[in-house]
Design a protein around this motif. Structure first.
Motif, PDB file in Angstrom:
ATOM      1  N   LEU A  67     -17.951 -30.531 -13.602  1.00 21.31           N
ATOM      2  CA  LEU A  67     -16.593 -30.887 -13.217  1.00 21.31           C
ATOM      3  C   LEU A  67     -16.328 -30.523 -11.767  1.00 21.31           C
ATOM      4  CD1 LEU A  67     -14.626 -29.835 -16.414  1.00 21.31           C
ATOM      5  CD2 LEU A  67     -14.578 -32.098 -15.382  1.00 21.31           C
ATOM      6  N   ALA A  68     -16.760 -29.314 -11.383  1.00 21.73           N
ATOM      7  CA  ALA A  68     -16.530 -28.857 -10.013  1.00 21.73           C
ATOM      8  C   ALA A  68     -17.235 -29.763  -9.009  1.00 21.73           C
ATOM      9  CB  ALA A  68     -17.020 -27.415  -9.856  1.00 21.73           C
ATOM     10  N   GLY A  69     -18.415 -30.307  -9.381  1.00 20.98           N
ATOM     11  CA  GLY A  69     -19.165 -31.162  -8.476  1.00 20.98           C
ATOM     12  C   GLY A  69     -18.783 -32.618  -8.564  1.00 20.98           C
ATOM     13  N   GLY A  70     -17.857 -32.974  -9.453  1.00 20.61           N
ATOM     14  CA  GLY A  70     -17.423 -34.352  -9.594  1.00 20.61           C
ATOM     15  C   GLY A  70     -18.348 -35.207 -10.438  1.00 20.61           C
ATOM     16  N   ALA A  71     -19.287 -34.576 -11.179  1.00 23.75           N
ATOM     17  CA  ALA A  71     -20.276 -35.339 -11.928  1.00 23.75           C
ATOM     18  C   ALA A  71     -19.675 -36.111 -13.085  1.00 23.75           C
ATOM     19  CB  ALA A  71     -21.369 -34.403 -12.448  1.00 23.75           C
ATOM     20  N   LEU A  72     -18.468 -35.732 -13.549  1.00 22.95           N
ATOM     21  CA  LEU A  72     -17.865 -36.416 -14.681  1.00 22.95           C
ATOM     22  C   LEU A  72     -16.889 -37.504 -14.257  1.00 22.95           C
ATOM     23  CD1 LEU A  72     -17.157 -33.509 -17.191  1.00 22.95           C
ATOM     24  CD2 LEU A  72     -19.078 -35.062 -17.100  1.00 22.95           C
ATOM     25  N   ALA A  73     -16.762 -37.716 -12.977  1.00 20.75           N
ATOM     26  CA  ALA A  73     -15.756 -38.664 -12.494  1.00 20.75           C
ATOM     27  C   ALA A  73     -15.969 -40.064 -13.052  1.00 20.75           C
ATOM     28  CB  ALA A  73     -15.789 -38.700 -10.965  1.00 20.75           C
ATOM     29  N   ALA A  74     -17.244 -40.480 -13.216  1.00 26.10           N
ATOM     30  CA  ALA A  74     -17.513 -41.829 -13.680  1.00 26.10           C
ATOM     31  C   ALA A  74     -17.747 -41.910 -15.178  1.00 26.10           C
ATOM     32  CB  ALA A  74     -18.740 -42.390 -12.944  1.00 26.10           C
ATOM     33  N   GLY A  75     -18.222 -40.819 -15.808  1.00 21.61           N
ATOM     34  CA  GLY A  75     -18.634 -40.890 -17.195  1.00 21.61           C
ATOM     35  C   GLY A  75     -17.691 -40.262 -18.202  1.00 21.61           C
ATOM     36  N   PHE A  76     -16.719 -39.541 -17.742  1.00 20.29           N
ATOM     37  CA  PHE A  76     -15.816 -38.818 -18.646  1.00 20.29           C
ATOM     38  C   PHE A  76     -14.553 -39.645 -18.830  1.00 20.29           C
ATOM     39  CE2 PHE A  76     -12.951 -35.326 -19.857  1.00 20.29           C
ATOM     40  CZ  PHE A  76     -13.729 -34.727 -20.833  1.00 20.29           C
ATOM     41  N   ASN A  77     -14.553 -40.494 -19.866  1.00 21.48           N
ATOM     42  CA  ASN A  77     -13.471 -41.452 -20.035  1.00 21.48           C
ATOM     43  C   ASN A  77     -13.291 -41.750 -21.516  1.00 21.48           C
ATOM     44  OD1 ASN A  77     -11.683 -43.577 -19.985  1.00 21.48           O
ATOM     45  ND2 ASN A  77     -12.673 -44.617 -18.277  1.00 21.48           N
ATOM     46  N   ILE A  78     -12.086 -41.535 -22.053  1.00 21.81           N
ATOM     47  CA  ILE A  78     -11.863 -41.777 -23.475  1.00 21.81           C
ATOM     48  C   ILE A  78     -10.969 -42.990 -23.715  1.00 21.81           C
ATOM     49  CG2 ILE A  78     -12.163 -39.362 -24.075  1.00 21.81           C
ATOM     50  CD1 ILE A  78      -9.123 -39.157 -24.383  1.00 21.81           C
ATOM     51  N   THR A  79     -10.733 -43.792 -22.667  1.00 28.33           N
ATOM     52  CA  THR A  79      -9.916 -44.985 -22.839  1.00 28.33           C
ATOM     53  C   THR A  79     -10.568 -45.925 -23.846  1.00 28.33           C
ATOM     54  OG1 THR A  79      -9.180 -44.828 -20.557  1.00 28.33           O
ATOM     55  CG2 THR A  79      -8.875 -46.935 -21.640  1.00 28.33           C
ATOM     56  N   HIS A  80      -9.794 -46.398 -24.820  1.00 18.89           N
ATOM     57  CA  HIS A  80     -10.258 -47.304 -25.864  1.00 18.89           C
ATOM     58  C   HIS A  80     -11.286 -46.662 -26.787  1.00 18.89           C
ATOM     59  CE1 HIS A  80      -8.011 -50.398 -23.940  1.00 18.89           C
ATOM     60  NE2 HIS A  80      -8.775 -50.426 -22.881  1.00 18.89           N
ATOM     61  N   GLN A  81     -11.481 -45.350 -26.724  1.00 21.01           N
ATOM     62  CA  GLN A  81     -12.431 -44.697 -27.619  1.00 21.01           C
ATOM     63  C   GLN A  81     -11.682 -44.069 -28.785  1.00 21.01           C
ATOM     64  OE1 GLN A  81     -15.490 -42.403 -25.891  1.00 21.01           O
ATOM     65  NE2 GLN A  81     -15.667 -40.989 -27.615  1.00 21.01           N
ATOM     66  N   VAL A 134     -11.819 -35.625 -29.998  1.00 20.83           N
ATOM     67  CA  VAL A 134     -12.502 -36.719 -29.325  1.00 20.83           C
ATOM     68  C   VAL A 134     -13.983 -36.386 -29.247  1.00 20.83           C
ATOM     69  CG1 VAL A 134     -12.672 -38.125 -27.239  1.00 20.83           C
ATOM     70  CG2 VAL A 134     -10.471 -37.144 -27.905  1.00 20.83           C
ATOM     71  N   HIS A 135     -14.833 -37.256 -29.761  1.00 18.73           N
ATOM     72  CA  HIS A 135     -16.282 -37.061 -29.686  1.00 18.73           C
ATOM     73  C   HIS A 135     -16.819 -37.756 -28.437  1.00 18.73           C
ATOM     74  CE1 HIS A 135     -16.228 -36.563 -34.328  1.00 18.73           C
ATOM     75  NE2 HIS A 135     -16.118 -35.389 -33.728  1.00 18.73           N
ATOM     76  N   GLN A 136     -17.637 -37.039 -27.677  1.00 16.71           N
ATOM     77  CA  GLN A 136     -18.216 -37.564 -26.443  1.00 16.71           C
ATOM     78  C   GLN A 136     -19.695 -37.195 -26.384  1.00 16.71           C
ATOM     79  OE1 GLN A 136     -16.008 -38.614 -23.032  1.00 16.71           O
ATOM     80  NE2 GLN A 136     -15.680 -39.724 -24.929  1.00 16.71           N
ATOM     81  N   ARG A 137     -20.410 -37.860 -25.483  1.00 19.61           N
ATOM     82  CA  ARG A 137     -21.792 -37.474 -25.174  1.00 19.61           C
ATOM     83  C   ARG A 137     -21.886 -37.308 -23.675  1.00 19.61           C
ATOM     84  NH1 ARG A 137     -25.101 -38.056 -29.541  1.00 19.61           N
ATOM     85  NH2 ARG A 137     -26.963 -37.768 -28.270  1.00 19.61           N
ATOM     86  N   PHE A 138     -22.542 -36.222 -23.244  1.00 17.51           N
ATOM     87  CA  PHE A 138     -22.726 -35.979 -21.823  1.00 17.51           C
ATOM     88  C   PHE A 138     -24.190 -35.646 -21.604  1.00 17.51           C
ATOM     89  CE2 PHE A 138     -22.729 -33.126 -18.079  1.00 17.51           C
ATOM     90  CZ  PHE A 138     -22.295 -34.060 -17.154  1.00 17.51           C
ATOM     91  N   ALA A 139     -24.863 -36.425 -20.751  1.00 24.33           N
ATOM     92  CA  ALA A 139     -26.294 -36.246 -20.507  1.00 24.33           C
ATOM     93  C   ALA A 139     -27.077 -36.310 -21.819  1.00 24.33           C
ATOM     94  CB  ALA A 139     -26.552 -34.923 -19.776  1.00 24.33           C
ATOM     95  N   GLY A 140     -26.631 -37.175 -22.741  1.00 24.94           N
ATOM     96  CA  GLY A 140     -27.335 -37.353 -23.999  1.00 24.94           C
ATOM     97  C   GLY A 140     -27.032 -36.321 -25.064  1.00 24.94           C
TER      98      GLY A 140
END
Length: 260
Positions: A67-81, A134-140
């Motif tokens: 989060l601090a490095g901005g790595a989730l900016a593109a992949g962390f999204n729960i819209t329509h999930q 909310v269930h998510q996957r991050f880096a698999g």
């Protein structure tokens, strides 16, 4: 698009942590299975689950760095999930519901309107605790975001309840919404045309003439509802007014949580 240095650094750190965690998990897993093979009982045997559990914990632990490095900016999204919402109970006035087919995001990035859902609105709602998952996957690796507020939501609750959360102009879009216990409706018309159902003086979005609706029979306060043990598989939650959330808490846990 070129990745920024901070993003590259965060991704590299996360990959390193996951690799190290996986090696440690595999080593521990082998030791536990070897010990189990000698026939000696040494308490609870975690060997079979260690390989999955440790990397998940490592990935969740690295979430703050990402989060601090901005790595989730593109992949962390729960819209329509889809996400799960539960409460010990809900009572509301100015209630309305319709069946519609909203735009839903597909895995390939497109949207479709093939999924029938229920859109529910309350001009005034009172909830007895709130649990959102909310269930998510991050880096698999799977993990769950848990949002809680108010009293603890008891799994399987279906009895009497005392609300402690206040909401105005609350809307839910769900594929499945129901109660574990009794539901009480008052001053309600079942089978009203969807375009004639209104909440807080406005029609519900997505309403089509002739589609199923559940609205007010008229009179002061409109339709009212009381549900014991709310369970909803939701795709959208909207607060057009305000919501008082005592003890609001948002946390991340490894794995696919089923309760708060």
């Amino acid at each position: 698009m070129r990745l920024s240095d901070p993003l590259r650094g965060a991704s590299a750190r996360l990959a390193h942590l996951r690799s190290a965690g996986a090696r440690q998990a595999a080593d521990w897993n082998e030791r536990m299975l070897a010990q189990a093979g000698d026939g000696t009982r040494r308490g609870t045997r975690w060997g079979r689950s260690a390989l999955a559990a440790v990397p998940a914990a490592v990935a969740v632990g690295a979430l703050g760095t990402a989060l601090a490095g901005g790595a989730l900016a593109a992949g962390f999204n729960i819209t329509h999930q889809p996400f799960t919402l539960t409460s010990n109970g809900v009572s509301g006035t100015g209630f309305g519901a319709i069946v519609n087919t909203p735009a839903v995001g597909e895995a390939d990035g497109t949207t479709s309107t093939r999924t029938g859902m229920t859109r529910v609105g309350f001009s005034q709602a009172r909830l007895a605790g709130l649990c959102g998952i909310v269930h998510q996957r991050f880096a698999g690796v799977p993990y769950s975001l848990l949002l809680t507020a108010g009293q603890k939501v008891e799994e399987g609750s279906s009895g009497s309840f005392t609300p402690d959360i206040e909401a105005k102009n609350l809307y839910l879009q769900a594929t499945d919404l129901g109660s574990r216990g009794a539901t009480r409706l008052e001053n309600t018309v079942i089978g009203q045309s969807a375009d004639q159902v209104s909440v807080a003086g406005k029609p519900l979005s997505g309403a089509q003439p002739g589609a199923f609706g559940l609205g007010s029979a008229g009179g002061e306060g409109g339709a009212s509802i009381s549900l014991r043990g709310l369970v909803a598989q939701a795709h959208d939650a909207e607060i057009a007014g305000s919501m008082e959330l005592p003890g609001l808490n948002l946390r991340v846990v490894p794995g696919s949580a089923t309760s708060c």
